[in-house]
Design a protein around this motif. Structure first.
Motif, PDB file in Angstrom:
ATOM      1  N   ASN A 109       3.135  22.386  -5.110  1.00  0.00           N
ATOM      2  CA  ASN A 109       3.046  21.119  -4.378  1.00  0.00           C
ATOM      3  C   ASN A 109       1.744  20.391  -4.725  1.00  0.00           C
ATOM      4  OD1 ASN A 109       3.763  19.182  -2.288  1.00  0.00           O
ATOM      5  ND2 ASN A 109       2.191  20.159  -1.025  1.00  0.00           N
ATOM      6  N   ASP A 110       0.636  21.152  -4.816  1.00  0.00           N
ATOM      7  CA  ASP A 110      -0.642  20.549  -5.218  1.00  0.00           C
ATOM      8  C   ASP A 110      -0.515  19.923  -6.612  1.00  0.00           C
ATOM      9  OD1 ASP A 110      -1.929  21.300  -2.900  1.00  0.00           O
ATOM     10  OD2 ASP A 110      -2.862  23.087  -3.754  1.00  0.00           O
ATOM     11  N   LEU A 111       0.107  20.671  -7.535  1.00  0.00           N
ATOM     12  CA  LEU A 111       0.233  20.174  -8.911  1.00  0.00           C
ATOM     13  C   LEU A 111       1.188  18.981  -8.982  1.00  0.00           C
ATOM     14  CD1 LEU A 111       0.286  23.549 -10.898  1.00  0.00           C
ATOM     15  CD2 LEU A 111      -1.617  21.940 -10.659  1.00  0.00           C
ATOM     16  N   LEU A 112       2.136  18.918  -8.034  1.00  0.00           N
ATOM     17  CA  LEU A 112       3.055  17.775  -8.008  1.00  0.00           C
ATOM     18  C   LEU A 112       2.277  16.468  -7.835  1.00  0.00           C
ATOM     19  CD1 LEU A 112       5.829  16.357  -7.757  1.00  0.00           C
ATOM     20  CD2 LEU A 112       5.788  16.914  -5.328  1.00  0.00           C
ATOM     21  N   GLU A 171      -9.555   4.176  -1.600  1.00  0.00           N
ATOM     22  CA  GLU A 171      -9.276   3.351  -2.779  1.00  0.00           C
ATOM     23  C   GLU A 171      -8.522   4.145  -3.854  1.00  0.00           C
ATOM     24  OE1 GLU A 171      -8.892  -0.096  -4.267  1.00  0.00           O
ATOM     25  OE2 GLU A 171     -10.022   0.117  -2.396  1.00  0.00           O
ATOM     26  N   ARG A 172      -9.000   5.397  -4.106  1.00  0.00           N
ATOM     27  CA  ARG A 172      -8.415   6.166  -5.214  1.00  0.00           C
ATOM     28  C   ARG A 172      -6.963   6.552  -4.897  1.00  0.00           C
ATOM     29  NH1 ARG A 172     -11.417   9.483  -2.090  1.00  0.00           N
ATOM     30  NH2 ARG A 172     -10.356  11.370  -1.384  1.00  0.00           N
ATOM     31  N   ARG A 173      -6.203   6.803  -5.984  1.00  0.00           N
ATOM     32  CA  ARG A 173      -4.763   7.057  -5.780  1.00  0.00           C
ATOM     33  C   ARG A 173      -4.474   8.507  -5.416  1.00  0.00           C
ATOM     34  NH1 ARG A 173      -1.477   5.431 -10.652  1.00  0.00           N
ATOM     35  NH2 ARG A 173       0.293   5.736  -9.243  1.00  0.00           N
ATOM     36  N   PHE A 174      -5.359   9.424  -5.790  1.00  0.00           N
ATOM     37  CA  PHE A 174      -5.134  10.846  -5.473  1.00  0.00           C
ATOM     38  C   PHE A 174      -5.914  11.192  -4.199  1.00  0.00           C
ATOM     39  CE2 PHE A 174      -6.183  15.462  -6.538  1.00  0.00           C
ATOM     40  CZ  PHE A 174      -4.946  15.915  -6.079  1.00  0.00           C
ATOM     41  N   ILE A 175      -5.195  11.602  -3.168  1.00  0.00           N
ATOM     42  CA  ILE A 175      -5.834  11.820  -1.866  1.00  0.00           C
ATOM     43  C   ILE A 175      -5.541  13.238  -1.358  1.00  0.00           C
ATOM     44  CG2 ILE A 175      -6.192  10.848   0.453  1.00  0.00           C
ATOM     45  CD1 ILE A 175      -4.725   8.320  -0.505  1.00  0.00           C
ATOM     46  N   PRO A 176      -6.263  14.254  -1.840  1.00  0.00           N
ATOM     47  CA  PRO A 176      -6.097  15.584  -1.280  1.00  0.00           C
ATOM     48  C   PRO A 176      -6.863  15.672   0.045  1.00  0.00           C
ATOM     49  CG  PRO A 176      -7.605  15.653  -3.172  1.00  0.00           C
ATOM     50  CD  PRO A 176      -7.263  14.216  -2.943  1.00  0.00           C
ATOM     51  N   TRP A 177      -6.207  16.201   1.089  1.00  0.00           N
ATOM     52  CA  TRP A 177      -6.774  16.108   2.431  1.00  0.00           C
ATOM     53  C   TRP A 177      -6.521  17.398   3.207  1.00  0.00           C
ATOM     54  CZ3 TRP A 177      -9.304  11.568   2.920  1.00  0.00           C
ATOM     55  CH2 TRP A 177      -9.875  11.274   4.167  1.00  0.00           C
ATOM     56  N   ASP A 178      -7.520  17.857   3.943  1.00  0.00           N
ATOM     57  CA  ASP A 178      -7.354  19.051   4.774  1.00  0.00           C
ATOM     58  C   ASP A 178      -7.723  18.696   6.210  1.00  0.00           C
ATOM     59  OD1 ASP A 178      -7.397  21.477   6.033  1.00  0.00           O
ATOM     60  OD2 ASP A 178      -8.756  22.461   4.627  1.00  0.00           O
ATOM     61  N   ARG A 179      -6.749  18.602   7.060  1.00  0.00           N
ATOM     62  CA  ARG A 179      -6.919  18.194   8.451  1.00  0.00           C
ATOM     63  C   ARG A 179      -7.637  16.847   8.573  1.00  0.00           C
ATOM     64  NH1 ARG A 179      -7.916  24.435   9.519  1.00  0.00           N
ATOM     65  NH2 ARG A 179      -8.073  24.200   7.268  1.00  0.00           N
ATOM     66  N   ASP A 200       0.838  -1.216   0.000  1.00  0.00           N
ATOM     67  CA  ASP A 200       0.000   0.000   0.000  1.00  0.00           C
ATOM     68  C   ASP A 200       0.868   1.260   0.000  1.00  0.00           C
ATOM     69  OD1 ASP A 200      -2.401  -1.347  -0.016  1.00  0.00           O
ATOM     70  OD2 ASP A 200      -2.448  -1.507   2.174  1.00  0.00           O
ATOM     71  N   PRO A 201       1.776   1.381  -0.984  1.00  0.00           N
ATOM     72  CA  PRO A 201       2.723   2.502  -0.941  1.00  0.00           C
ATOM     73  C   PRO A 201       2.040   3.853  -1.089  1.00  0.00           C
ATOM     74  CG  PRO A 201       2.855   1.383  -3.056  1.00  0.00           C
ATOM     75  CD  PRO A 201       1.945   0.544  -2.196  1.00  0.00           C
ATOM     76  N   ILE A 202       2.564   4.824  -0.350  1.00  0.00           N
ATOM     77  CA  ILE A 202       1.949   6.154  -0.382  1.00  0.00           C
ATOM     78  C   ILE A 202       3.019   7.238  -0.249  1.00  0.00           C
ATOM     79  CG2 ILE A 202       1.473   6.152   2.131  1.00  0.00           C
ATOM     80  CD1 ILE A 202      -1.191   7.637   1.411  1.00  0.00           C
ATOM     81  N   ILE A 203       2.832   8.302  -1.026  1.00  0.00           N
ATOM     82  CA  ILE A 203       3.639   9.512  -0.862  1.00  0.00           C
ATOM     83  C   ILE A 203       2.733  10.519  -0.166  1.00  0.00           C
ATOM     84  CG2 ILE A 203       4.856  11.390  -2.037  1.00  0.00           C
ATOM     85  CD1 ILE A 203       5.229   9.439  -4.435  1.00  0.00           C
ATOM     86  N   PHE A 209      -0.928   9.147  -3.837  1.00  0.00           N
ATOM     87  CA  PHE A 209      -0.309  10.450  -3.521  1.00  0.00           C
ATOM     88  C   PHE A 209      -1.275  11.236  -2.652  1.00  0.00           C
ATOM     89  CE2 PHE A 209       3.431  12.935  -5.067  1.00  0.00           C
ATOM     90  CZ  PHE A 209       3.271  14.012  -4.210  1.00  0.00           C
ATOM     91  N   MET A 210      -0.876  11.485  -1.413  1.00  0.00           N
ATOM     92  CA  MET A 210      -1.701  12.271  -0.492  1.00  0.00           C
ATOM     93  C   MET A 210      -1.103  13.674  -0.368  1.00  0.00           C
ATOM     94  SD  MET A 210      -2.437  11.491   3.528  1.00  0.00           S
ATOM     95  CE  MET A 210      -3.499  12.513   4.528  1.00  0.00           C
ATOM     96  N   LEU A 211      -1.951  14.671  -0.620  1.00  0.00           N
ATOM     97  CA  LEU A 211      -1.545  16.064  -0.403  1.00  0.00           C
ATOM     98  C   LEU A 211      -2.260  16.502   0.860  1.00  0.00           C
ATOM     99  CD1 LEU A 211      -2.147  17.412  -4.011  1.00  0.00           C
ATOM    100  CD2 LEU A 211       0.081  17.282  -2.884  1.00  0.00           C
ATOM    101  N   ASP A 212      -1.504  16.870   1.892  1.00  0.00           N
ATOM    102  CA  ASP A 212      -2.160  17.104   3.175  1.00  0.00           C
ATOM    103  C   ASP A 212      -1.930  18.498   3.736  1.00  0.00           C
ATOM    104  OD1 ASP A 212      -3.462  15.803   5.666  1.00  0.00           O
ATOM    105  OD2 ASP A 212      -1.717  16.876   6.445  1.00  0.00           O
TER     106      ASP A 212
END
Ligand SMILES: NC(=O)c1ccc[n+]([C@@H]2O[C@H](COP(=O)([O-])OP(=O)(O)OC[C@H]3O[C@@H](n4cnc5c(N)ncnc54)[C@H](OP(=O)(O)O)[C@@H]3O)[C@@H](O)[C@H]2O)c1
Length: 271
Positions: free
Chosen positions: A167-170, A235-243, A127-130, A185-188
């Motif tokens: 960073n968001d676009l990364l 499940e999805r690979r793109f994980i934008p997250w705020d708190r 379950d690799p994640i950046i 890829f989680m953007l937090d």
């Protein structure tokens, strides 16, 4: 055993995440530029010292990022998580040895190099994640396409706003470049955190420290919310997250055309 790398893991949120996984039995490598902070991290590892590593590197330099990738490859056979937290504010414009603006490098270019450069290891993980920490969900301002290195008009706010959007676009660009990969890829946005690493000059430092004492949460408290997502990934690979909640992936800051444009420009800059 989990394998975790935290760029900027010697203090603040990165340190809290690194120590958490170390205590859970993971092999953890942290990266930072100050040897004393690295030594402190290793001593805090205690009984887990044999599984803890510190790579001293100045991530402002492209060559140093490339060396870090080689050292991580020598230390880990696979990676389950790559956490990108290294940042420092620059009141005045700083130009790196490669001729780039400092915030652009720490907030974006170093993270681009590390995430792309460590993809082979990540793809071998479970379950690799950046996870890249920033200001996800914020849509104000954008990338200064005609002056990426902010040579004409610099201010710390402008640099941080641009860095946050880059960073968001990364995150979007990484997934465009690795469409068949498994790595998420989680953007937090971690929320206001009292990391205790205020490097501002006086009297700003005292004022900000007081504000942080009253309004900010501890790194451990805010790191908990990030770790919860890392350990129970959507499940999805793109994980934008705020708190503690997901961010709309269709926000303007995740524009796919802008992501492609930035990836293309980055390849040119690094060529
Ligand atoms: N704190 C907040 O309220 C907050 C809010 C929103 C977003 N964030 C984001 O969350 C992330 C972490 O924040 P934080 O407050 O936990 O940060 P922090 O405590 O200041 O930690 C920054 C880390 O980056 C390392 N670092 C800085 N410059 C470096 C360089 N040139 N080369 C290598 N390592 C370097 C630092 O170690 P050395 O100094 O020894 O190099 C340290 O390990 C940042 O990306 C920040 O933008 C924070």
């Amino acid at each position: 055993m989990k394998d975790v790398v935290v760029a900027g893991g010697t203090t603040g949120l990165g340190r809290a995440i690194a120590l958490h996984y170390l205590r859970q039995g993971a092999r953890v490598t942290v990266i930072g530029s100050t040897p004393a902070r690295g030594e402190q991290f290793l001593s805090e590892a205690g009984e887990a010292r044999a599984r803890a590593g510190f790579i001293r590197a100045d991530l402002l330099s492209v060559a140093e990022n490339r060396r870090v990738i080689e050292e991580v490859q020598a230390r880990h056979d696979s990676l389950d998580a790559l956490v990108l937290t290294a940042m420092t504010p620059f009141l005045k414009r700083v130009e790196t040895v490669d001729g780039f603006e400092g915030t652009f490098v720490l907030y974006y270019l170093s993270r681009y190099l590390l995430s792309h450069g460590l993809t082979d290891l990540l793809e071998r993980g479970n379950d690799p994640i950046i996870v890249s920490l920033g200001a996800t969900g914020f849509t104000k301002s954008g990338v200064q396409w005609d002056d990426l290195q902010l040579t004409r008009r610099y201010s710390p706010a402008r640099a941080i706003l641009q860095g946050g959007r880059a960073n968001d676009l990364l995150g979007v660009g990484y997934l465009q470049d690795h469409p068949d990969g498994r790595t998420r890829f989680m953007l937090d946005h971690p929320g206001y955190t009292n990391s205790g690493t205020n490097r501002m000059p006086q009297p700003l430092r005292t004022g900000l420290n007081l504000l942080a004492k009253v309004f900010a949460k501890s790194p451990e408290e805010n790191a908990k919310r990030i770790i919860a997502v890392m350990d129970d990934q959507p499940e999805r690979r793109f994980i934008p997250w705020d708190r503690d909640k997901p961010v709309d992936p269709d926000l303007s800051s995740f524009d796919p055309d802008n992501a492609r444009r930035l990836s293309g420009l980055t390849r040119t800059l690094l060529a």
